[in-house]
Design a protein around this motif. Structure first.
Motif, mmCIF file in Angstrom:
data_model
loop_
_atom_site.group_PDB
_atom_site.id
_atom_site.type_symbol
_atom_site.label_atom_id
_atom_site.label_comp_id
_atom_site.label_asym_id
_atom_site.label_seq_id
_atom_site.Cartn_x
_atom_site.Cartn_y
_atom_site.Cartn_z
ATOM 1 N N GLN A 214 0.823 -1.202 0.000
ATOM 2 C CA GLN A 214 0.000 0.000 0.000
ATOM 3 C C GLN A 214 0.861 1.259 0.000
ATOM 4 O O GLN A 214 0.527 2.259 -0.653
ATOM 5 C CB GLN A 214 -0.938 0.005 1.211
ATOM 6 N N TYR A 215 1.978 1.207 0.716
ATOM 7 C CA TYR A 215 2.894 2.342 0.737
ATOM 8 C C TYR A 215 3.368 2.672 -0.679
ATOM 9 O O TYR A 215 3.368 3.836 -1.102
ATOM 10 C CB TYR A 215 4.087 2.032 1.642
ATOM 11 N N HIS A 216 3.766 1.645 -1.447
ATOM 12 C CA HIS A 216 4.261 1.881 -2.806
ATOM 13 C C HIS A 216 3.122 2.283 -3.739
ATOM 14 O O HIS A 216 3.337 3.057 -4.684
ATOM 15 C CB HIS A 216 4.984 0.639 -3.317
ATOM 16 N N ARG A 217 1.919 1.810 -3.493
ATOM 17 C CA ARG A 217 0.764 2.272 -4.276
ATOM 18 C C ARG A 217 0.555 3.770 -4.058
ATOM 19 O O ARG A 217 0.306 4.522 -5.006
ATOM 20 C CB ARG A 217 -0.500 1.523 -3.840
ATOM 21 N N ASP A 218 0.639 4.186 -2.805
ATOM 22 C CA ASP A 218 0.440 5.604 -2.481
ATOM 23 C C ASP A 218 1.505 6.470 -3.147
ATOM 24 O O ASP A 218 1.201 7.562 -3.655
ATOM 25 C CB ASP A 218 0.465 5.801 -0.961
ATOM 26 N N ARG A 219 2.751 5.983 -3.127
ATOM 27 C CA ARG A 219 3.828 6.750 -3.758
ATOM 28 C C ARG A 219 3.577 6.857 -5.269
ATOM 29 O O ARG A 219 3.853 7.899 -5.887
ATOM 30 C CB ARG A 219 5.189 6.072 -3.517
ATOM 31 N N LEU A 220 3.074 5.792 -5.863
ATOM 32 C CA LEU A 220 2.767 5.807 -7.292
ATOM 33 C C LEU A 220 1.668 6.816 -7.596
ATOM 34 O O LEU A 220 1.769 7.603 -8.554
ATOM 35 C CB LEU A 220 2.341 4.409 -7.747
ATOM 36 N N ASN A 221 0.625 6.811 -6.784
ATOM 37 C CA ASN A 221 -0.479 7.759 -6.993
ATOM 38 C C ASN A 221 -0.015 9.200 -6.828
ATOM 39 O O ASN A 221 -0.456 10.095 -7.564
ATOM 40 C CB ASN A 221 -1.619 7.457 -6.025
ATOM 41 N N GLU A 222 0.887 9.430 -5.879
ATOM 42 C CA GLU A 222 1.425 10.779 -5.683
ATOM 43 C C GLU A 222 2.232 11.217 -6.908
ATOM 44 O O GLU A 222 2.153 12.380 -7.333
ATOM 45 C CB GLU A 222 2.301 10.809 -4.429
ATOM 46 N N ALA A 223 2.988 10.286 -7.468
ATOM 47 C CA ALA A 223 3.784 10.604 -8.664
ATOM 48 C C ALA A 223 2.877 10.946 -9.843
ATOM 49 O O ALA A 223 3.151 11.875 -10.617
ATOM 50 C CB ALA A 223 4.695 9.428 -9.013
ATOM 51 N N LYS A 224 1.791 10.197 -9.982
ATOM 52 C CA LYS A 224 0.849 10.476 -11.072
ATOM 53 C C LYS A 224 0.187 11.839 -10.876
ATOM 54 O O LYS A 224 -0.033 12.578 -11.848
ATOM 55 C CB LYS A 224 -0.219 9.388 -11.130
ATOM 56 N N LEU A 225 -0.129 12.171 -9.623
ATOM 57 C CA LEU A 225 -0.754 13.459 -9.334
ATOM 58 C C LEU A 225 0.196 14.609 -9.658
ATOM 59 O O LEU A 225 -0.206 15.626 -10.246
ATOM 60 C CB LEU A 225 -1.176 13.515 -7.863
ATOM 61 N N ARG A 226 1.465 14.435 -9.288
ATOM 62 C CA ARG A 226 2.455 15.482 -9.584
ATOM 63 C C ARG A 226 2.632 15.657 -11.093
ATOM 64 O O ARG A 226 2.847 16.771 -11.575
ATOM 65 C CB ARG A 226 3.798 15.145 -8.927
ATOM 66 N N GLN A 227 2.530 14.552 -11.837
ATOM 67 C CA GLN A 227 2.722 14.633 -13.283
ATOM 68 C C GLN A 227 1.633 15.468 -13.946
ATOM 69 O O GLN A 227 1.870 16.132 -14.963
ATOM 70 C CB GLN A 227 2.752 13.235 -13.896
ATOM 71 N N THR A 228 0.428 15.481 -13.371
ATOM 72 C CA THR A 228 -0.669 16.263 -13.961
ATOM 73 C C THR A 228 -0.384 17.756 -13.896
ATOM 74 O O THR A 228 -1.012 18.549 -14.610
ATOM 75 C CB THR A 228 -1.996 15.967 -13.228
ATOM 76 N N GLU A 229 0.547 18.148 -13.048
ATOM 77 C CA GLU A 229 0.900 19.555 -12.915
ATOM 78 C C GLU A 229 1.980 19.961 -13.921
ATOM 79 O O GLU A 229 2.375 21.135 -13.965
ATOM 80 C CB GLU A 229 1.382 19.824 -11.486
ATOM 81 N N THR A 230 2.453 18.975 -14.685
ATOM 82 C CA THR A 230 3.521 19.243 -15.674
ATOM 83 C C THR A 230 2.937 19.195 -17.087
ATOM 84 O O THR A 230 2.171 18.285 -17.408
ATOM 85 C CB THR A 230 4.639 18.186 -15.555
ATOM 86 N N PRO A 231 3.245 20.165 -17.942
ATOM 87 C CA PRO A 231 2.741 20.150 -19.335
ATOM 88 C C PRO A 231 3.133 18.857 -20.045
ATOM 89 O O PRO A 231 4.269 18.390 -19.909
ATOM 90 C CB PRO A 231 3.425 21.365 -19.969
ATOM 91 N N GLU A 232 2.179 18.289 -20.815
ATOM 92 C CA GLU A 232 2.430 17.030 -21.497
ATOM 93 C C GLU A 232 3.490 17.179 -22.597
ATOM 94 O O GLU A 232 3.647 18.241 -23.188
ATOM 95 C CB GLU A 232 1.134 16.485 -22.105
ATOM 96 N N ASN A 233 4.182 16.073 -22.862
ATOM 97 C CA ASN A 233 5.158 15.954 -23.937
ATOM 98 C C ASN A 233 6.381 16.855 -23.770
ATOM 99 O O ASN A 233 7.120 17.073 -24.724
ATOM 100 C CB ASN A 233 4.505 16.213 -25.298
#
Length: 282
Positions: A214-233
């Protein structure tokens, strides 16, 4: 105040045990009944003493004397336990075939003198043939030190278990379980200490592993959330994407390992209580 209370309890215990002088206890077993001293059994078995103190809750009002059922155990094993509990037989002289049932009876009747002696014999007898049975036995009776010793022994073999001289002597079922555990431990997700594990039973082990996943799942979800703040491509987005894909593969691997753990440590309905113990030479 505390010392006075302890003194009163000791006096009450002494008086209660004295009142049992001459009384007998009938123990019904799988294949017969045996009689022993109620006083001597109450002295070493906390469960029997507690029942006596609660005015003989195990008494059958339609018969004379005191009775207790141990009908899941062979008469020979019960007799050997009684002999050790009443100090008529040394615990080190227990027959190998009765170590496990005597340990179970001692656990049930809370006879810690006999239980500790049987656990020590089992502790010193762990080997590749009986380690899995001892793991399940210790888990069921909550014998934490024995559980850890047997499981640690098993894991110590995992590096080259298939090349071990005893491998062919193991059942196909046990071989598969060992292979599954080997795969699980090789992930390194739960602990970096491959020689010793610090948990008390399989439930705690699975719970700790699930928390890790669960800890690594949470870290993965946090990484995905941070990526949404970055312009694509952009370079930053692509760098984050590569790391996310790597984390996803890792999490999926952990989830697969966890599924293997749940299969490996699936509880069995009953352990073979006639497991014989081969004593190791000192």
């Amino acid at each position: 105040f505390g010392d006075d209370e302890n003194c009163d309890e000791a006096k009450e215990r002494t008086e209660l045990l004295r009142s049992l002088e001459g009384q007998t206890l009938q123990l019904s077993t799988k294949n017969g009944t045996l009689e022993t001293s109620l006083k001597e059994m109450a002295e070493t078995c906390d469960a029997i003493y507690t029942l006596v103190a609660a005015k003989n809750l195990f008494r059958d009002s339609n018969k004379q004397g005191n009775e207790m059922s141990l009908e899941f155990f062979e008469r020979k094993a019960v007799q050997e336990f009684v002999d050790m509990a009443t100090k008529r037989k040394k615990t080190e002289d227990v027959s190998p075939d009765n170590v496990v049932p005597c340990c179970e009876i001692a656990n049930f009747l809370q006879c810690y003198i006999v239980q500790e002696a049987m656990v020590k014999i089992l502790f010193d007898s762990v080997d590749s043939d009986n380690c899995w049975s001892i793991i399940q036995f210790a888990d069921r009776l909550q014998l934490h030190a024995l559980f850890e010793e047997a499981l640690s022994y098993m894991i110590a073999l995992l590096g080259n278990i298939e090349e071990h001289a005893a491998w062919q002597d193991l059942s196909a079922h046990l071989q598969q379980r060992l292979v599954n555990i080997k795969k699980a431990i090789s992930s390194g997700a739960l602990t970096n200490d491959k020689k010793r594990l610090f948990f008390a039973n399989t439930q705690e082990y699975l719970a700790i592993f699930e928390e890790t996943v669960q800890y690594h799942r949470d870290r993965l979800n946090e990484a995905k959330l941070r990526q949404t703040e970055t312009p694509e491509n952009t370079n930053s987005w692509r760098y984050a994407q590569r790391n996310i894909e790597k984390q996803e593969r890792f999490v999926k691997g952990l989830e697969a390992v966890m599924a293997e753990h749940q299969t490996v440590f699936a509880p069995k309905s009953k352990i073979d209580c006639h497991m014989s113990v081969k004593r190791k030479r000192s």
